[in-house]
Enzyme design. Sequence first.
Site, PDB file in Angstrom:
ATOM      1  N   LYS A  43       0.806  -1.216   0.000  1.00  0.00           N
ATOM      2  CA  LYS A  43       0.000   0.000   0.000  1.00  0.00           C
ATOM      3  C   LYS A  43       0.844   1.272   0.000  1.00  0.00           C
ATOM      4  O   LYS A  43       0.479   2.254  -0.648  1.00  0.00           O
ATOM      5  CB  LYS A  43      -0.964   0.019   1.192  1.00  0.00           C
ATOM      6  CG  LYS A  43      -0.313   0.245   2.542  1.00  0.00           C
ATOM      7  CD  LYS A  43      -1.340   0.295   3.645  1.00  0.00           C
ATOM      8  CE  LYS A  43      -0.672   0.466   5.004  1.00  0.00           C
ATOM      9  NZ  LYS A  43       0.028   1.726   5.175  1.00  0.00           N
ATOM     10  N   THR A  44       1.993   1.252   0.716  1.00  0.00           N
ATOM     11  CA  THR A  44       2.833   2.453   0.745  1.00  0.00           C
ATOM     12  C   THR A  44       3.343   2.769  -0.655  1.00  0.00           C
ATOM     13  O   THR A  44       3.419   3.937  -1.056  1.00  0.00           O
ATOM     14  CB  THR A  44       4.013   2.268   1.722  1.00  0.00           C
ATOM     15  OG1 THR A  44       3.492   1.941   3.012  1.00  0.00           O
ATOM     16  CG2 THR A  44       4.839   3.542   1.828  1.00  0.00           C
ATOM     17  N   ASP A 226      -3.884   7.500   4.543  1.00  0.00           N
ATOM     18  CA  ASP A 226      -3.346   6.170   4.820  1.00  0.00           C
ATOM     19  C   ASP A 226      -3.977   5.614   6.095  1.00  0.00           C
ATOM     20  O   ASP A 226      -4.440   6.373   6.951  1.00  0.00           O
ATOM     21  CB  ASP A 226      -1.819   6.291   4.989  1.00  0.00           C
ATOM     22  CG  ASP A 226      -1.142   4.943   5.136  1.00  0.00           C
ATOM     23  OD1 ASP A 226      -1.704   3.928   4.683  1.00  0.00           O
ATOM     24  OD2 ASP A 226      -0.030   4.900   5.702  1.00  0.00           O
ATOM     25  N   GLU A 227      -3.985   4.293   6.235  1.00  0.00           N
ATOM     26  CA  GLU A 227      -4.524   3.615   7.436  1.00  0.00           C
ATOM     27  C   GLU A 227      -5.925   4.141   7.761  1.00  0.00           C
ATOM     28  O   GLU A 227      -6.255   4.456   8.914  1.00  0.00           O
ATOM     29  CB  GLU A 227      -3.588   3.815   8.639  1.00  0.00           C
ATOM     30  CG  GLU A 227      -2.178   3.274   8.431  1.00  0.00           C
ATOM     31  CD  GLU A 227      -2.079   1.762   8.466  1.00  0.00           C
ATOM     32  OE1 GLU A 227      -3.132   1.101   8.477  1.00  0.00           O
ATOM     33  OE2 GLU A 227      -0.945   1.249   8.462  1.00  0.00           O
ATOM     34  N   GLN A 257      -7.776  -4.998   9.548  1.00  0.00           N
ATOM     35  CA  GLN A 257      -6.732  -4.579  10.490  1.00  0.00           C
ATOM     36  C   GLN A 257      -7.201  -3.414  11.364  1.00  0.00           C
ATOM     37  O   GLN A 257      -6.389  -2.656  11.886  1.00  0.00           O
ATOM     38  CB  GLN A 257      -5.459  -4.199   9.739  1.00  0.00           C
ATOM     39  CG  GLN A 257      -4.815  -5.379   9.021  1.00  0.00           C
ATOM     40  CD  GLN A 257      -3.467  -5.042   8.428  1.00  0.00           C
ATOM     41  OE1 GLN A 257      -2.476  -4.878   9.139  1.00  0.00           O
ATOM     42  NE2 GLN A 257      -3.418  -4.918   7.105  1.00  0.00           N
ATOM     43  N   ARG A 608       2.053 -10.628  10.358  1.00  0.00           N
ATOM     44  CA  ARG A 608       3.381 -10.019  10.530  1.00  0.00           C
ATOM     45  C   ARG A 608       4.467 -10.987  10.042  1.00  0.00           C
ATOM     46  O   ARG A 608       5.595 -10.581   9.815  1.00  0.00           O
ATOM     47  CB  ARG A 608       3.674  -9.699  12.009  1.00  0.00           C
ATOM     48  CG  ARG A 608       2.783  -8.691  12.727  1.00  0.00           C
ATOM     49  CD  ARG A 608       2.527  -7.446  11.959  1.00  0.00           C
ATOM     50  NE  ARG A 608       1.323  -7.576  11.152  1.00  0.00           N
ATOM     51  CZ  ARG A 608       1.026  -6.807  10.119  1.00  0.00           C
ATOM     52  NH1 ARG A 608       1.858  -5.876   9.721  1.00  0.00           N
ATOM     53  NH2 ARG A 608      -0.097  -6.970   9.430  1.00  0.00           N
TER      54      ARG A 608
END
Length: 675
Positions: A43-44, A226-227, A257, A608
């Site tokens: 995503k970044t 973002d997020e 998330q 993770r």
Amino acid sequence: MFGVNGLFGFILCMLSKLNPTQREAVKYLGSPLLVLAGAGSGKTGVITHKLAYLVNECGYAPRNVAAITFTNKAANEMKERVGKLLTGRDGKGMTISTFHALGMQILREDGPLLGYKKQFSIFDSADTGKIISELLGSPDKQEIRTAQSVMSNWKAAFLTPEQATSLAENEEQQRLALLYGRYQETLRAYQSVDFDDLIRLPVELFKTHEEAHQRWQHRFRYLLIDEYQDTNDCQYQMMKLLAGDRAALTVVGDDDQAIYAWRGASVANLHNLQKDYPTLRVIKLEQNYRSSQRILQSANHLIKNNTKLFEKNLWSEHGPGDAVRVFAAKDEENEAESVVLKLLGHKFANGTRFADYAILYRSNHLSRVFEKQLRDHKVPYTVSGGTSFFDHAEIKDLTAYLRLIANPDDDPAFIRAITTPKRGIGNSTLEKLASHAATRGVSMFDAAFEPAMAEHLQARQHEDLLTFCNFINRMQSRAEREPCNEVMGDLLSAIDYETWLFDSFEPRQAETKMKNVQDFVGWMNKKSEADEKNMIAMTQLIALLNLLESRDQETDAVSLSTLHAAKGLEFGHVFLIGVEENILPHERSETPEQVEEERRLMYVGITRAQRSLQISYCTRRKRGKEHTGCDPSRFIAELPQADIVYAGVVVAGNAPAVSKDEGKDKLARMKAMLK
């Protein structure tokens, strides 16, 4: 600079590194866009490529584009990556920041419209805790934390003290609502804001001052968030007000998330997007670049048990990978020893680094027994949520001076600065000064200059007080127009802080503290020069930072972290421990919504892991002096059982358990091979 053909070629080359779905998300501008970005889906990269695409291809000026995220680390990473993509272009002026840093920027420019001066102070949780303690007349830390949490959630929901009072359902809520009103009055008197105000006040500004609202809308012609799943009601309003009717907007997030409901984040904001923007386009990023397929199958299988707004299925080209292992430990000592021995054995067999391993858990108290085992085996480790550099006493001493220079109405900063180092002004003088200031309704700094103070104090005390205040005035005048490094150097020299440290502490402790001071001053000077900020602006920035950039360097150590703190990180090999009923899910998870949030937390832990994952639980755990039985988390039963290998004291099919002695023997054999 590129020619037209060169620029076109550069853009094609830049986008060729993305997969087709990522490219679609970068290039789509037709309506508001939700990029549903699964864990590890890049995503970044999508956000940074879209920022570059808007400037290089779509003609946006960098200053008209803003990317907003939640952490300084994420913002810094984006800035670095965008800088590399804007080859031949100047990205100067582009806003890439946290919500709070953007709020600070807005208030620095337009705070006066709300009655705040531009040099307002930003109070951290320690500052606000002291205010709440004084208002409550109680030093009880739990009571203070509860009040902070409740008021923070009220602000996140954009509730005023009056609204909180009217909605109070019992005596305790009434009491907290009354406290909320007095707390806000105190902050206002100090010309100060807390972290939540940095979002709430810009929303209030936009709702009450249309001219300022239009000006900021015009400033930011395109917004990337973002997020997005972590936004609260107030942040959603801030975003919506900035986007306006133009709605040139891309939000990136993952409903799977969403793990911050306890601090006001609202998954409902995903529903709000569809309601408020009927033309919303949804693009799903499902290819995972982080984990093996077996790890992803466990994550997918687990999260399907949650009610879903958007279905997605993560997949990977990394191959099946190792089986996911579930280990049943006899007790917490056995769990910790087993994990550390397995970690050491795996590291030896695979030639990995300590930094490739993480031990993740639901609650901080679970880490203690693991820390002991790691120390016993001489394994280096770091623990998330350690003391922030800015929480060291010597750094707080210096920032008190900086805060006071920036905002003389900041009474807590005034008290700390005037008493550190001590300069003959004791509690008696400060009590008289505070009493007069309260009577007059002014700050302690302003009260010091009032003629009446000469009558309340002895001549020497009054002279010392005025000497200090005049010094602060001189430094403020210089701080606004001279380079930060010159002012900082003269400030340290004038207060003779180094001498005071060595007079007050043992030599080794004083040296450590002075080294911290030098690191801090060096960082301040370097950052102010790079960002072209004077000392006043730097003082406000400090309140938003958690760690010095120079302190953020990676070390070769095992990471011990809560699941909340691990979000956004990745590790080669993950040990997810304490996966039991009443721990994960937490014992206070009673409603279906709370259990679903706990399941998302487990999902975050699983995703993770890149190459291997072990989940463990205890069959009994010490509570006080007694051991009580524990049940494995319901989430373990929700994993794809064909992909799981069980081991430990309670094993599916009564297979033999792996004993502690066997584990030690294996490690001993490995060590012997080295010799």
